[in-house]
Design a protein around this motif. Structure first.
Motif, short mmCIF file in Angstrom:
data_model
loop_
_atom_site.label_atom_id
_atom_site.label_comp_id
_atom_site.label_asym_id
_atom_site.label_seq_id
_atom_site.Cartn_x
_atom_site.Cartn_y
_atom_site.Cartn_z
N LEU A 1 0.80 -1.22 0.00
CA LEU A 1 0.00 0.00 0.00
C LEU A 1 0.84 1.27 0.00
O LEU A 1 0.39 2.30 -0.54
CB LEU A 1 -0.93 0.01 1.22
N ALA A 2 2.03 1.23 0.59
CA ALA A 2 2.82 2.45 0.72
C ALA A 2 4.11 2.44 -0.09
O ALA A 2 4.69 3.50 -0.34
CB ALA A 2 3.15 2.70 2.19
N ALA B 1 -2.61 -1.95 7.50
CA ALA B 1 -3.39 -1.01 6.69
C ALA B 1 -4.00 0.09 7.55
O ALA B 1 -4.03 1.26 7.15
CB ALA B 1 -4.47 -1.76 5.93
N LEU B 2 -4.48 -0.27 8.72
CA LEU B 2 -5.07 0.74 9.61
C LEU B 2 -4.01 1.70 10.14
O LEU B 2 -4.23 2.91 10.21
CB LEU B 2 -5.79 0.05 10.77
N LEU C 1 -1.31 2.54 8.70
CA LEU C 1 -0.84 3.40 7.62
C LEU C 1 -1.62 4.71 7.55
O LEU C 1 -1.12 5.71 7.03
CB LEU C 1 -0.94 2.67 6.28
N ARG C 2 -2.83 4.70 8.06
CA ARG C 2 -3.62 5.93 8.06
C ARG C 2 -2.99 6.99 8.95
O ARG C 2 -3.20 8.19 8.75
CB ARG C 2 -5.05 5.64 8.54
N VAL C 3 -2.24 6.54 9.94
CA VAL C 3 -1.54 7.48 10.83
C VAL C 3 -0.22 7.90 10.22
O VAL C 3 0.17 9.07 10.27
CB VAL C 3 -1.30 6.83 12.21
N GLY C 4 0.47 6.96 9.58
CA GLY C 4 1.74 7.24 8.94
C GLY C 4 2.46 5.94 8.62
O GLY C 4 2.28 4.95 9.35
N TRP D 1 4.47 3.92 11.43
CA TRP D 1 3.87 3.26 12.59
C TRP D 1 3.73 1.75 12.45
O TRP D 1 4.04 1.01 13.39
CB TRP D 1 2.53 3.92 12.95
#
Length: 229
Positions: free
Chosen positions: A36-37, A196-197, A199-202, A205
């Motif tokens: 994802l990133a 995945a969750l 990744l929403r923070v950065g 993490w």
């Protein structure tokens, strides 16, 4: 005394299974980061990289070629180096296992720091971070293979799912839901969900979480080996 000794003998493999489940969770976390990133690169699941690389080489639009290629090479290198280091070791946990998994955890933490500092916009950063993470996963997979805990490769799900469906489910039916094969599949899925969750923070993490778990497994494995040594 005989009963107590028997309990200790059962406790060791049960603990090792739990540690391998934790490492399988780590694989899910870092694969989420990679895909994802880091431009659709698998850092633990090399089957996915082979397929992506082959399709990209055939000219499929929008698929990365450098990331999967370097991840494959790095994973292989990590597994090879670990195999060389452990070639004369037994299947029991030893200090090398602790050092290898601990070193991998430290590297994951460093990579998290890199992502926190520079982000994922530059292709060079994405390729370098995904390759370094894949090397750690190759190391992890080689350690797990040397420990030889049945059905606990920490990185492969396809063969585990095949074994679960064609053997465990046929023999045990509903009891197969609690088999270690099923637990391994759930663990890697939950790891990917957590990654995945986070990744929403950065992007850093999930890497920090993976690093912490790897270090915890290294420490726990060492303590268990000392206790049962």
């Amino acid at each position: 005394m005989r009963v107590a000794s028997g309990v200790r003998r059962r406790e060791l493999p049960d603990t090792m299974v739990s540690l391998m489940v934790a490492l399988t969770f780590v694989t899910g976390v870092v694969d989420a980061v990679g895909y994802l990133a880091l431009d659709r690169v698998f850092t633990g699941n090399m089957t996915g990289n082979v397929v992506i690389f082959a399709m990209a080489a055939a000219g499929a639009d929008g698929l990365p070629i450098l990331g999967p290629a370097f991840a494959l090479l790095a994973f292989t290198g990590g597994a090879f180096g670990t195999g060389m280091a452990l070639r004369n070791a037994t299947s029991a946990w030893n200090r090398l296992n602790t050092a290898l998994l601990g070193g991998g955890g430290v590297l994951l933490a460093v990579l998290g720091g890199v992502l926190a500092a520079v982000g994922t916009d530059a292709e060079l950063v994405r390729v370098a971070v995904s390759a370094a993470t894949a090397a750690v996963m190759g190391e992890q997979a080689a350690v797990a293979r040397k420990l030889a805990i049945a059905d606990m490769t920490t990185v492969v799900v396809t063969s585990t799912l095949t074994s679960l469906a064609s053997e465990t489910m046929v023999a045990d039916r509903f009891r197969s839901l609690w088999h270690r094969r099923a637990v391994a599949i759930v663990a890697i899925g939950l790891g990917a969900l957590a990654g995945a969750l986070l990744l929403r923070v950065g992007p850093e993490w999930p890497m920090f979480v993976a690093a912490g778990l790897s270090l915890a497994v290294a420490g726990a494995g060492h303590r268990v080996s000392v206790r049962h040594g």
